[in-house]
Each structure stands twice: as C-alpha cells, then as structure tokens.
Scaffold this active site. Structure first.
Site, PDB file in Angstrom:
ATOM      1  N   PRO A   1      54.519  15.169 116.869  1.00  0.00           N
ATOM      2  CA  PRO A   1      55.928  15.739 117.438  1.00  0.00           C
ATOM      3  C   PRO A   1      57.100  14.923 117.250  1.00  0.00           C
ATOM      4  O   PRO A   1      57.156  13.691 117.335  1.00  0.00           O
ATOM      5  CB  PRO A   1      55.640  15.977 118.969  1.00  0.00           C
ATOM      6  CG  PRO A   1      54.138  16.011 118.985  1.00  0.00           C
ATOM      7  CD  PRO A   1      53.513  15.095 118.022  1.00  0.00           C
ATOM      8  N   GLU A   2      58.032  15.655 116.869  1.00  0.00           N
ATOM      9  CA  GLU A   2      59.328  14.997 116.713  1.00  0.00           C
ATOM     10  C   GLU A   2      60.528  15.651 117.625  1.00  0.00           C
ATOM     11  O   GLU A   2      60.077  16.321 118.662  1.00  0.00           O
ATOM     12  CB  GLU A   2      59.950  15.645 115.127  1.00  0.00           C
ATOM     13  CG  GLU A   2      58.928  14.820 114.273  1.00  0.00           C
ATOM     14  CD  GLU A   2      59.706  15.200 112.702  1.00  0.00           C
ATOM     15  OE1 GLU A   2      60.652  15.284 112.671  1.00  0.00           O
ATOM     16  OE2 GLU A   2      58.656  15.324 111.905  1.00  0.00           O
TER      17      GLU A   2
END
Length: 285
Positions: A2-3
């Site tokens: 996840p960013e």
C-alpha cells in the site's frame, strides 16, 4: 505494498470509527504482528488497556493513533496488512493477528495480515509524532510540505528521478505505482538524472505527483488483489484510471505507442517509449 492513497483511505475510515473510544482490551494472536514492540506482546496489550484514542494520523505510509496517555499506536501495513472494523460477533478472519475490543462493546478494530510483514507497536510519548518515524519526510498532501525545499533538494540529488521519488527521506508516501503514473504525466523517463531537471520541470513533476495521489485518494486507492481493502473490507478502484502501470503492450492513452515494462530495483517500471524517451547514456533496456 500500500502507498499513500491506500493508507490515507484507511486513516480516514479509522478516524470515523475509533476516535474518542476507550480500548477495553487487546488480544495479540500472533507475536510477530507486534515484533517491533520491544517489551513484548503482553506489555503491548497491558499498556493499551483503558486508553482512549484521540486521533488517527499518517506520515507517509505509516499510521499512528495518539492516545490520552501521550503514547501512540504506530502501524505499518507491510505487503498484506489490513485494519478492519468488524462487529464484535463477526467470525475471526483466517489471518487475524491483533484484536482491539472497546469499552462500548461496539465494532472491533482488527489487524489482519496474511504475510505478517506489517506490524503494530506502542511508541512511548509518541502522540504528536512517534520517534520511530520522525526521519520520514512529509508527503505532498501534508499542509506543511514545502514545495520550494523539495524542488531544491531533488535537483541537488545525483540519482535517477524515479529513485528520488521513492526515497522516503526526501518525499514520503510515493511508491512504484504512483511514481510511474506521475512520471508519465510529466513526460519524464524514470532514469532521468535529477540534477538535469530544470526548476520548472521539477515543479511540474511535483504537481503531477500531487494530482495522482489526490485522484487515487478520491478513488479509495488501487486494489490489484484482495489484500488491500479499506476498513469496511472494500476495494479501491483507481486501477481503472492507471495510464501506464501494469499496462505493458497496451496503447498509450496519449500517443498510442505500446507501453513498455523495464526492470527496476527487483520490480518493474512502466512508461511510454514515445512520450517518455530514455535519457542519453541510460543503460536500461
């Protein structure tokens, strides 16, 4: 992994569910999930019992929950971590690692992590900013992020522009997906040397980074599989808006040239060979 948009989506969801609630008990079902909490899993549970969550904050890809004790719960999702809000009577998830029960007997906060690369820890005195993540730079969505300082620092670096975007001590929250998307919008190849960027070009790139992140947040992030979901278990849909990432061989939406994939730091970079020509002297591909 996840960013920023995915983590921000989770932060927003958690803020609606946990702020102002008192933790009744914490159950650690797998010690690896709290391995970064040096005193151990029993201490992790004991120190959180009776504490009230005051807020949910984010720095880059890290989350933290400030507590009324002045401490904070710091979390990183790793590759497969999920923070889910579930009814107290909901069946346990297969990969449930940590459960937070609240004094109001309402929905529980559950940390689920298939690969156990993520984790939680208590940061002593870390309510304002946990010391463990203080080295991480602000991200471009932060009101105190300095565009001028970032552009100057970027142009001083002697590296490739994509490597700079992934450097969390320079700018946080940007990962492989959104770096490729911003570079496509800026018509820059990721191997472009940072010290050859003009100030206007660097400013345009930053603007595209911010635009991509903002649009992804509005879409709830990007979900390529079932591992990333928001706190309600729902997938993001920014994947539909990706212009280059994961589109090898498909036509560029700007010029029609087939999107190329190149190896990059044990991963892949996606770009348009026509819109984003390789810089001279690049050894890639």
């Amino acid at each position: 992994m996840p960013e920023l948009p995915e983590v921000e989506t989770i932060r927003q969801g958690l803020a609606q569910w946990v702020v102002g609630r008192r933790i009744d008990s914490v159950e650690v079902r797998h010690p690896r999930a709290v391995r970064r909490h040096a005193p151990g899993d029993a201490h992790f549970a004991d120190v959180l019992a009776g504490r009230t969550v005051l807020d949910v904050r984010r720095r880059g890809k890290y989350l933290w929950l400030p507590l009324d004790s002045g401490d904070a719960v710091v979390g990183h999702l790793g590759m497969s971590g999920q923070l889910l809000m579930q009814p107290a009577d909901a069946p346990d998830e297969t990969h449930l690692r940590v459960r937070f029960r609240f004094a109001d007997d309402g929905p529980q906060l559950r940390f689920v992590d298939q690969r156990t690369f993520g984790g939680l820890a208590v940061s002593e005195g870390g309510a304002e900013l946990p010391a463990e993540i203080a080295h991480i730079a602000r991200d471009p969505m932060d009101p105190e992020f300095s565009d001028v300082a970032f552009v100057a620092a970027l142009r001083r670096r002697r590296t490739e522009v994509k490597r700079a975007l992934l450097d969390q001590t320079l700018i946080s929250g940007v990962g492989n997906i959104y770096a490729d998307e911003a570079l496509w919008r800026a018509r820059l190849h990721g191997a472009r040397p940072t010290d050859t960027l003009t100030r206007p070009a660097a400013q345009r790139l930053l603007g595209h980074v911010r635009d991509v992140l903002s649009e992804a947040i509005r879409s709830g992030g990007t979900s390529f599989d079932a591992l990333y979901v928001n706190v309600n278990g729902e997938s993001g849909y920014f994947e539909r808006s990706l212009n280059v990432y994961g589109r090898e061989g498909e036509p560029c939406r700007r010029c029609g040239a087939p999107i190329r994939r190149e190896p990059f730091m044990n991963r892949s970079s996606y770009s348009c060979p026509r819109c984003q020509p390789r810089p001279r002297g690049s050894l890639r591909g």
